[in-house]
Design an enzyme around this catalytic site. Structure first.
Site, mmCIF file in Angstrom:
data_model
loop_
_atom_site.group_PDB
_atom_site.id
_atom_site.type_symbol
_atom_site.label_atom_id
_atom_site.label_comp_id
_atom_site.label_asym_id
_atom_site.label_seq_id
_atom_site.Cartn_x
_atom_site.Cartn_y
_atom_site.Cartn_z
ATOM 1 N N ARG A 84 -9.691 -8.271 -14.760
ATOM 2 C CA ARG A 84 -11.108 -8.066 -15.057
ATOM 3 C C ARG A 84 -11.331 -7.176 -16.277
ATOM 4 O O ARG A 84 -12.456 -7.053 -16.764
ATOM 5 C CB ARG A 84 -11.866 -7.565 -13.813
ATOM 6 C CG ARG A 84 -11.423 -6.234 -13.298
ATOM 7 C CD ARG A 84 -11.977 -5.980 -11.916
ATOM 8 N NE ARG A 84 -13.429 -5.892 -11.894
ATOM 9 C CZ ARG A 84 -14.131 -4.929 -12.450
ATOM 10 N NH1 ARG A 84 -13.514 -3.959 -13.092
ATOM 11 N NH2 ARG A 84 -15.446 -4.919 -12.384
ATOM 12 N N GLU B 118 13.327 -4.311 4.279
ATOM 13 C CA GLU B 118 13.605 -2.899 3.998
ATOM 14 C C GLU B 118 13.541 -2.610 2.502
ATOM 15 O O GLU B 118 13.500 -1.454 2.086
ATOM 16 C CB GLU B 118 14.984 -2.511 4.530
ATOM 17 C CG GLU B 118 15.020 -2.305 6.025
ATOM 18 C CD GLU B 118 13.929 -1.351 6.499
ATOM 19 O OE1 GLU B 118 13.982 -0.168 6.126
ATOM 20 O OE2 GLU B 118 13.024 -1.798 7.224
ATOM 21 N N PRO C 40 6.308 1.300 -2.691
ATOM 22 C CA PRO C 40 5.554 2.542 -2.462
ATOM 23 C C PRO C 40 6.175 3.743 -3.174
ATOM 24 O O PRO C 40 5.551 4.791 -3.273
ATOM 25 C CB PRO C 40 5.598 2.715 -0.930
ATOM 26 C CG PRO C 40 6.605 1.761 -0.422
ATOM 27 C CD PRO C 40 6.828 0.711 -1.450
ATOM 28 N N ASP D 185 -17.945 0.305 -15.114
ATOM 29 C CA ASP D 185 -17.249 0.440 -13.840
ATOM 30 C C ASP D 185 -17.056 1.884 -13.433
ATOM 31 O O ASP D 185 -16.935 2.749 -14.284
ATOM 32 C CB ASP D 185 -15.807 -0.106 -13.960
ATOM 33 C CG ASP D 185 -15.769 -1.597 -13.824
ATOM 34 O OD1 ASP D 185 -16.759 -2.168 -13.409
ATOM 35 O OD2 ASP D 185 -14.709 -2.156 -14.152
#
Ligand code: ADE
Length: 256
Positions: A153, A115, A88, A168
């Site tokens: 894709r 962790e 993250p 898209d």
């Protein structure tokens, strides 16, 4: 494009490889993929892959030795591959990052768990860090699937219809137009008539206007940053004129 995923849970990927468009892309050789188990590189009797954090605190940290050995082993056959750590804390993944990655020949993804992984691996064994959003998953595996799916894709041949990725959402800075299929009337609601007309020019025009309306209503931020084509600006101006006329009419009505 070859994807290698270094993970403690390679079996999570089994159904991902074996279904739908990813499966076909693998079968047809547009992409190839493998999952490497970090545990296979642990040297001790218990094949330990994690340990307690120095300094104390909750949770466990993935040990550097087996992970380094796994990365080195994969790199032997792919010396030019970029090694990306899923975390993250990484660069935020979006469609433009997906397009960038689709140009690579080989990518190695490392999935964190618990962790996290020993910081020395982050510093010395990776070329970058990638996040799929500002939230914390229990591991990098679902994030890697998101990235592999979005990147695959974009690789020529992966989508049945070559134009599919071109229209898209995000590809041109606009959200994609709505789609309809049979029946023509569903629970009292009809398909927009123009889509049944067979007039391709009018259909394209409807789709463009629908894209613009959706983007304006759902993601106006995209209109502030993206560069619109002249035709798109013309459509916005026409709306502006139509809305100005409506407002003028309502104001006149209110005064009379
Ligand atoms: N691992 C845990 N959370 C993640 C996230 N948001 N993106 C990428 N990898 C992750």
């Amino acid at each position: 494009m070859h994807f290698t995923v270094i993970t403690l849970f390679p079996e999570i990927f089994t159904s991902f490889w074996e279904n739908s468009i990813i499966r076909r892309a693998l079968e047809e050789g547009h992409i190839s993929a493998s999952a490497v188990n970090i545990r296979d590189f642990a040297k001790d009797r218990h094949r330990t892959t994690d340990d307690r954090p120095y300094g104390g605190g909750c949770g466990m940290v993935i040990k550097p030795e087996p992970l380094a050995a796994a990365i080195r082993s994969v790199k032997e056959n792919a010396p030019d591959a970029k090694t990306i750590l899923m975390t993250p804390q990484g660069r935020k993944f979006d469609q433009s990052v997906a397009r960038e990655m689709a140009g690579e020949k080989e990518i190695i993804f490392i999935c964190g768990r618990y962790e996290g992984i020993d910081e020395r691996i982050c510093r010395n064994f990776t070329d970058g860090e990638l996040s799929i959003g500002d939230y914390v998953l229990t591991g990098g595996e679902p994030a890697v699937m998101v990235v592999i799916d979005a990147v695959s894709r974009l690789i020529p041949g992966v989508l049945g219809c070559e134009n599919s990725a071109e229209n898209d959402s995000f590809s041109r800075g606009l959200l994609e137009h709505g789609h309809f299929t049979r029946p023509g009337i569903f629970e009292g609601e009809s398909v927009p008539e123009v889509l049944l007309s067979g007039n391709h020019q009018q259909i394209e025009r409807w789709r463009l206007e629908d894209s613009l309306i959706r983007t304006f209503l759902k993601r106006p931020d995209l209109l502030k940053t993206g560069k619109l084509h002249r035709e798109e600006v013309r459509i916005l101006k026409k709306w502006q004129d139509d809305i100005a006329k409506l407002i003028a009419f309502q104001e006149r009505e209110a005064q009379s």
